[in-house]
Design a protein around this motif. Structure first.
Motif, PDB file in Angstrom:
ATOM      1  N   GLU A 256     108.697  53.385 -30.227  1.00  0.00           N
ATOM      2  CA  GLU A 256     107.556  54.549 -30.072  1.00  0.00           C
ATOM      3  C   GLU A 256     106.657  54.235 -29.060  1.00  0.00           C
ATOM      4  O   GLU A 256     106.158  55.004 -28.609  1.00  0.00           O
ATOM      5  CB  GLU A 256     107.668  53.570 -31.807  1.00  0.00           C
TER       6      GLU A 256
ATOM      7  N   GLY B  45     104.713  61.453 -26.027  1.00  0.00           N
ATOM      8  CA  GLY B  45     105.521  61.660 -27.273  1.00  0.00           C
ATOM      9  C   GLY B  45     104.694  61.532 -28.387  1.00  0.00           C
ATOM     10  O   GLY B  45     103.050  60.801 -28.444  1.00  0.00           O
TER      11      GLY B  45
ATOM     12  N   TRP C  68     108.021  60.451 -29.808  1.00  0.00           N
ATOM     13  CA  TRP C  68     108.269  59.241 -28.990  1.00  0.00           C
ATOM     14  C   TRP C  68     109.854  59.205 -28.569  1.00  0.00           C
ATOM     15  O   TRP C  68     110.035  58.649 -27.161  1.00  0.00           O
ATOM     16  CB  TRP C  68     107.742  58.378 -29.635  1.00  0.00           C
ATOM     17  N   PHE C  69     110.228  59.832 -29.975  1.00  0.00           N
ATOM     18  CA  PHE C  69     112.185  59.080 -30.390  1.00  0.00           C
ATOM     19  C   PHE C  69     112.525  60.254 -28.543  1.00  0.00           C
ATOM     20  O   PHE C  69     113.750  59.275 -27.906  1.00  0.00           O
ATOM     21  CB  PHE C  69     112.465  59.807 -31.031  1.00  0.00           C
ATOM     22  N   THR C  70     112.334  61.233 -28.868  1.00  0.00           N
ATOM     23  CA  THR C  70     112.754  61.957 -27.057  1.00  0.00           C
ATOM     24  C   THR C  70     112.340  61.769 -25.681  1.00  0.00           C
ATOM     25  O   THR C  70     112.900  61.979 -25.365  1.00  0.00           O
ATOM     26  CB  THR C  70     112.301  63.735 -27.143  1.00  0.00           C
ATOM     27  N   LYS C  71     111.302  61.061 -25.901  1.00  0.00           N
ATOM     28  CA  LYS C  71     110.970  60.537 -24.298  1.00  0.00           C
ATOM     29  C   LYS C  71     111.492  58.797 -24.389  1.00  0.00           C
ATOM     30  O   LYS C  71     111.668  58.966 -22.661  1.00  0.00           O
ATOM     31  CB  LYS C  71     109.416  59.894 -24.510  1.00  0.00           C
ATOM     32  N   LEU C  72     112.406  59.156 -24.368  1.00  0.00           N
ATOM     33  CA  LEU C  72     113.338  57.007 -23.816  1.00  0.00           C
ATOM     34  C   LEU C  72     114.234  58.441 -22.475  1.00  0.00           C
ATOM     35  O   LEU C  72     114.528  59.237 -22.710  1.00  0.00           O
ATOM     36  CB  LEU C  72     113.433  56.672 -25.609  1.00  0.00           C
TER      37      LEU C  72
ATOM     38  N   GLY D 272     107.419  55.124 -25.763  1.00  0.00           N
ATOM     39  CA  GLY D 272     107.182  57.189 -26.113  1.00  0.00           C
ATOM     40  C   GLY D 272     106.622  57.662 -26.759  1.00  0.00           C
ATOM     41  O   GLY D 272     106.398  58.739 -25.939  1.00  0.00           O
ATOM     42  N   ARG D 273     105.683  56.957 -26.688  1.00  0.00           N
ATOM     43  CA  ARG D 273     103.902  57.332 -26.904  1.00  0.00           C
ATOM     44  C   ARG D 273     103.281  57.035 -25.643  1.00  0.00           C
ATOM     45  O   ARG D 273     102.621  58.106 -25.376  1.00  0.00           O
ATOM     46  CB  ARG D 273     103.191  57.321 -28.410  1.00  0.00           C
TER      47      ARG D 273
END
Ligand code: HAS
Length: 542
Positions: free
Chosen positions: A304, A312, A318-322, A307-308
């Protein structure tokens, strides 16, 4: 890493993948036989193939990979291995390789068809037990190399906390030393004299008890190196930081304390051990789930935060930014996700009443294909994509990364089908470890058959994924372009964090570990020897 250290580490990884290849072939064969889709030629026995699969995958692939990986990590973080430490590592490799070759030949000759759990009353040729002893003793030398490197670093850096990776590796190998004492005692004092005909009988419950004294920490010996990767390497791969050095060390100390005094949860349905001791082991089992929950919390926090940092937004942005296209992250991540149901299944197994439903059904096989064969194996595959090129002075190309993503997907779908079908049909009562596709015309087993077929289809996919993985390893060892690959070791989120010194006071933790072991096993073993020698009637346990 210096070339001499890289070589010894690489040799361990290479034997791991040779064993993995043979084990994968044995795996698909036994899955097809069980589903009634293949008949073995006469002279080859289903249980022989099952033993080859279990021993080579569960014991050989894992041990070599773990020793090879942890050696490299300890060397990286303690300034390289000295000549003496490398010598110890080579002794490990040589003893384990003699043991592996000897054990494999004995299994292929059908002289050791005793399954990977090899406790009595199934009896193997003495060569198999000697081979097992060589593998265990060999792995101790791998541990000694790491202990020596760690002690050298601590001596040179008095008053400082050791590197996190080295600390975790040493805790894992200390657990391994303690755990393997049980199986070493079983092999040396029970199985070898019995298989040589020096003694006519064997105490079966004692043999199983000594095996499970080893058998449960064995699963944490598989899991803890995966946790090393999750805590220390994955944050670096995604560009983040270790959530908390103290939390990570504490979780490993908890594993050291609680991994071993829990073996009776494999023997809940057995006579000869009183209910009170089983209850105590169950409580300790639920305690050892705690460091895994801490790990889950810590990993979510790492993801998290990173990701933030990458922008994100909202609750799950945030999950989609990994880095979803990087196999070094995706393979271990799927391993983590699989451990949520895998761990929940473990807690079900540990509950006495629920264990009565699942014990000795193929549900248990489903459980360990989620935990060790998905969580741990996918993490080890993820490590291979950076460790092998780092050891061979090469780089992972985008093309091999893409093939790796496909391999990860294939392995995941294969495991979902296989393990899902096993869990389900286990609840319908299908036993584990049976060669039979059908039981004559009995109605109930006929209902199991379609699930066995789904499991076999999963097995096919897994076999192709295994072939692909071997191809990737060959590429990374011999054909990938030359270049520098970094060893991913993350920094701690708070640079000022210093873990409490007590976490590195080995005298305290080792003494507590031994005390817990004596408490959990001392009296029950005495009770077994005195009250229930071989030939005793069932004892009252209430
Ligand atoms: Fe087990 C049987 C209980 C963990 C392996 N186990 C086995 C056998 C194997 C095995 C090989 O109590 C079969 C042995 C045989 O041949 O007979 N097991 C447990 C418990 C746990 C557990 C309580 N097992 C493992 C692990 C293994 C493993 C780990 C291998 C690596 N097991 C049992 C019991 C039996 C048993 C009984 C005997 C059954 C019988 O009757 O025969 C616990 O340690 C589990 C705790 C784990 C958790 C999960 C934490 C989750 C994490 C993931 C976080 C995910 C993230 C990703 C961050 C509480 C850490 C984010 C994801 C998103 C989707 C966003």
């Amino acid at each position: 890493l210096d070339p001499a250290t890289a070589r010894v580490s690489l040799y361990h990884i290479l034997v791991a993948f040779v064993a993995f290849g043979i084990a994968a072939l044995a795996g698909v064969i036994q899955g097809l036989v069980r589903a009634g889709m293949l008949t073995l030629p006469s002279g080859i026995n289903y249980y022989q193939i099952l033993t080859a699969h279990g021993v080579l995958m569960g014991l050989v692939f894992t041990t070599y990979f773990i020793v090879g990986f942890l050696l490299s990590g300890v060397a990286k973080t303690t300034g390289g291995l000295t000549a003496l430490e490398r010598k110890l590592a080579w002794i490990c490799w040589i003893l384990m390789t003699i043991g592996t070759v000897m054990g494999t030949i004995t299994i292929l000759q059908n002289n050791a068809t005793v399954l990977y759990t090899f406790y009595a009353p199934l009896k193997a040729s003495p060569f198999f037990y000697i081979a097992a002893a060589l593998i265990v003793v060999g792995s101790w030398f791998g541990g000694y190399a790491m202990f020596a490197a760690y002690a050298r670093w601590c001596k040179a850096n008095k008053g400082q906390r050791s590197p996190l990776l080295a600390f975790m590796a040493v805790t894992t190998m200390a657990l391994w030393q303690i755990a393997t004492l049980g199986v070493a005692a079983e092999v040396l004092f029970q199985l070898i004299p019995w298989s040589l005909g020096w003694v006519p009988t064997i105490d079966v419950v004692l043999s199983r008890t000594l095996f499970w004294y080893f058998g449960h920490p064995l699963v944490y010996f598989w899991l803890m190196p995966a946790y090393v990767v999750w805590y220390v390497c994955i944050p670096k791969i995604i560009g983040g930081k270790v959530f908390s050095d103290t939390l990570a060390r504490l979780s490993f100390i908890l594993f050291l304390l609680f991994s071993t005094p829990v073996g009776f949860h494999h023997q809940l349905m057995e006579p000869g051990i009183s209910a009170h001791w089983k209850f105590i082991h169950v409580i300790l089992t639920l305690t050892v789930a705690l460091p895994s929950m801490m790990t889950a919390f810590s990993m979510f926090a790492v993801f998290e935060r990173r990701g933030r940092e990458l922008g994100g937004k909202a609750l799950f942005g945030w999950f989609t930014k990994l880095p979803w296209k990087d196999v070094r992250f995706v393979a271990p991540f799927i391993g983590m996700a699989a451990f949520i149901p895998g761990g929940a299944g473990g807690i079900i197994n540990a509950s006495n009443q629920l264990n009565a439903i699942v014990h000795n059904t193929i549900w248990v096989t489903g459980h360990f294909h989620l935990t060790v064969a998905t969580t741990v194996a996918l993490t080890f595959f993820g490590v291979s994509y950076w460790l092998i090129p780092q050891l061979t002075g090469r780089v992972l190309t985008p093309k091999v990364n893409r093939i790796g993503m496909f391999q990860t997907g294939l392995w995941t779908v294969g495991m979902l089908l296989m393990s899902g079908a096993m869990h389900h049909v286990g609840l319908l009562g299908a036993p584990r470890r049976t060669a039979f596709a059908e039981y004559g015309t009995s109605q109930v087993p006929l209902e199991w058959l379609s699930y066995n077929k789904i499991a076999a289809v999963g097995g096919y996919l897994l076999f192709f994924a295994a072939v692909l993985m071997i191809g990737i390893v060959i590429n990374l060892v011999f054909f990938a372009p030359k270049g520098e690959t970094a060893y991913p070791i993350a920094e701690t989120a708070d640079p000022k964090e210093v873990a409490p010194a007590i976490l590195e006071r080995w005298s305290i933790w080792l003494t507590l570990t031994v005390l817990l072991l004596v408490l959990a096993y001392g009296y029950p073993i005495y009770e077994l020897l005195v009250n229930a020698p071989p030939g005793s009637p069932p004892i009252r346990t209430w």
